[in-house]
Every structure is written in C-alpha cells, then in structure tokens.
Design an enzyme around this catalytic site. Structure first.
Site, PDB file in Angstrom:
ATOM      1  N   HIS A  84       0.793  -1.229   0.000  1.00 17.05           N
ATOM      2  CA  HIS A  84       0.000   0.000   0.000  1.00 17.05           C
ATOM      3  C   HIS A  84       0.825   1.278   0.000  1.00 17.05           C
ATOM      4  CE1 HIS A  84       0.347  -0.668   4.465  1.00 17.05           C
ATOM      5  NE2 HIS A  84       0.484   0.645   4.452  1.00 17.05           N
ATOM      6  N   ASP A 133      -2.026  -7.386   0.385  1.00 17.65           N
ATOM      7  CA  ASP A 133      -1.178  -6.212   0.623  1.00 17.65           C
ATOM      8  C   ASP A 133       0.273  -6.646   0.811  1.00 17.65           C
ATOM      9  OD1 ASP A 133      -0.266  -3.666   1.165  1.00 17.65           O
ATOM     10  OD2 ASP A 133      -0.995  -3.642   3.230  1.00 17.65           O
ATOM     11  N   SER A 230       4.352  -0.190   8.766  1.00 13.24           N
ATOM     12  CA  SER A 230       3.832  -1.054   7.701  1.00 13.24           C
ATOM     13  C   SER A 230       4.968  -1.644   6.867  1.00 13.24           C
ATOM     14  CB  SER A 230       2.889  -0.270   6.793  1.00 13.24           C
ATOM     15  OG  SER A 230       1.720   0.096   7.470  1.00 13.24           O
ATOM     16  N   GLY A 231       4.772  -2.870   6.445  1.00 16.17           N
ATOM     17  CA  GLY A 231       5.781  -3.557   5.651  1.00 16.17           C
ATOM     18  C   GLY A 231       6.807  -4.291   6.482  1.00 16.17           C
TER      19      GLY A 231
END
Length: 339
Positions: A84, A133, A230-231
C-alpha cells in the site's frame, strides 16, 4: 588422544568467531539477546543486531531521515514489504533501503544502504479492502550478511503458525496514534497472535479480515504497530530450534493500540509460492523442494535445516560447524610418536 578431547571440548565451549558471515541460513540472530529478558509491556528501543533482517525503506522526498515504511530481507537482493505504500510511488529507483540500522539519524558502520532496482506489487492487491497487501523490492546490489544483517525465514504453507507463541514486531513507526514523525530508534514489542475468528468478530473488525491475514497484539490494546511500521516483520520463535519465522508483514489497523483493534498482518505462508515465482528463484510449475533435494546453488529461499518434526540439536549450529572444521584440521596434523 587426551589432547584431542581437550581441544574438542574447547571448540564446543568457546565463542564462534565470524558467525553469520554468509547468507546461506535464515532466521538466526548472531547478536542473540535473551528474549525472556526483553519481554515488554510497551514498545522499547531495540538493541543493535536484535532483528538483523528488518530494513528501513526511505524516500528522498520524505522529511527527516526519509523513512517511509519497513521491510524484511528474505534474500540478499530481495526485500518483502507491504504494497500500500507504493501505489503512488514515483521514481522508485531513487528510493533506498537501509539494512543493519538501529538509529536512522546515525547509521553507523554496520549499516548497508542499497537502492531499489525493481518493485513488484501483488497483481491482486486491492487498496480499498487491503487484500493481498504484499510487495517485493529487488535491490540494485545484494547485502552482505554479518552479525547485524541476516535473512528472515519465509515459512512454507504447512507451517502451523498457531503453535508459535513467542512473537515480536518492530519498526521505526510512530510511537503514538496521530504522531506526524517516525521514530529515530528501532522499536520492538512482544505481541500475541490473536485467533482470526475472534479478530474478525463482532466488536472487533466485523468481517474485514481476509483468510490470508493474521492478527497480533492484545485484546486490551496498549501494544501495537503504527504508522510507519507497515511492511515490517511479525516474527515468531520456533520453540524447537534457535530460529525465527517471518509469519507476517505489517499491513493495517484501525488506529494504534486501541482496545479490540489489534494490528492486521499479511500471512506470509499464504504467499510462499508467489514469492518464489516473482523472484524467479523457482519455476512456478514445480512444487517447493525439501531441503534435502535442494543444492546450495539453487536454494530458492534460505530454509532451516530442521523440519516440522525436528528436535533441537544439543549444540548450536555454528558451534557444530566450528567443531567439524577443527576436527578436519586435527586429522591433517602430522602427529609424532605413532606406535
């Protein structure tokens, strides 16, 4: 013979120098801190080398250190992350990936910086539902593994994640909901895996969790990943071996550390084959070979020597390697006084 036995015992007891210098294994922490002593009630500063596979993904257009999101090294030239953050990314070749770092404003000599050669976003990623995602980054140059930089183990679909009880998250994201800046120091926190049926139920996420998601955190909140994390990795210790599995990629959540709003992660075992296909480390039509069938030159993803039914070795892997090297040297020594 007595001298030989003494030398063997010394080899098993002494610290092994230079462990982690190759990228042939995964999930090891050469700077292995006692996890029982690092249990947390909230995020805290991580020690250098604690999580050697985590990377900071940075944009030249981001203020401060440039940190945008996290990622995980799964091969010397490949990083697994969330999709994302890259939907509107431009000039991806100008972005950089920093491995081996703890403090982003002072990287230190142990940090390795690489540019991004290629971005591969899952072709079924949906930025509304946040399904699939997941993304891969190919680096322009492979990293060099050492005590600060290691590869994470990507589990095969057969891994029983629910049996893993000691799990951690980490990243340089915000330490409070609504904070505008990322954190300079790498943060770590221990979390619990939460049953997806509970996480997807009434009072929680009400059906928004996909089959390929995991939930981790605490029902009462208080500990969670946040913006900028995130990630990054959700890793769990294998109780039968001295390794960690990369079971999840930090994806999304409603707010940060809210009650019954735990972090949502992409379950990596569901994307094992996709990872192999996209990185061209293994043809799509072939099933994943067992470790015994794979030659070192064609190993698709570094995998632990132990299988799901394995028991722990009485000695750490690195010390056994050192032992056999020493034995080879001793056997080649021209002993005198042979009868």
């Amino acid at each position: 013979m007595c001298i030989l036995l003494v030398l063997v015992l010394l080899a098993l007891c002494r610290p092994v120098q230079g462990t982690g210098d190759t990228c042939e294994t995964c999930g090891h922490r050469p700077m292995d801190y006692d996890s029982d002593k690092s249990r947390v009630v909230g995020g805290r500063d991580a020690q250098p080398g604690t999580w050697p596979w985590i990377v900071s993904i940075q944009s030249p257009w981001q203020a401060g250190t440039g940190h945008v999101c996290g990622g995980t090294l799964i091969r010397p030239q490949w990083v697994l992350t969330a999709a994302h953050y890259f939907i509107e990314a431009r000039n991806i070749e100008a972005w950089r990936v920093v491995a081996g770092a703890t403090q982003l404003s002072h990287l230190g000599p142990e940090a390795q910086v690489r540019n991004i050669k290629r971005l591969l976003v899952h072709d079924q990623y949906n930025n509304i539902s946040q399904s699939n995602d997941i993304a891969l980054l190919e680096l322009d140059q492979p990293v060099q593994c050492n005590i600060y930089v290691q590869l994470a183990c990507v589990p095969q679909p057969s891994l029983k994640v629910s049996q893993l009880t000691t799990c951690y998250v980490g990243g340089w994201g915000a330490t409070a909901e609504g904070a505008l800046a990322s954190n300079d120091m790498l943060q770590e926190a221990q979390v619990l895996l939460i049953d997806t049926h509970i996480c997807n139920g009434s009072g929680w996420y009400r059906g928004a969790i996909h089959q390929h998601n995991l939930c981790a955190g605490y029902p009462q909140g208080g500990i969670d990943t946040c913006q900028g994390d995130s990630g990054g990795p959700l890793v769990c210790r294998d109780p039968r071996a001295e390794r960690f599995w990369l079971v999840g990629v930090t994806s999304w959540g409603r707010g940060c550390a809210r009650v019954r709003r735990s972090g949502v992660y992409v379950s990596t075992r569901h994307f094992f084959n996709w990872i192999l296909e996209q990185t061209e480390l293994q043809p799509a039509e072939r099933p994943a070979p067992t470790p015994a069938e794979v030659q070192p030159a064609e190993r698709p993803v570094p995998t632990p020597a132990e299988t799901d039914n394995a028991t722990p070795s009485p000695f750490p892997y690195q010390k056994l390697v050192a032992f056999f090297k020493l034995m080879r040297e001793l056997l080649q020594y021209p002993w005198a006084g042979k009868s």
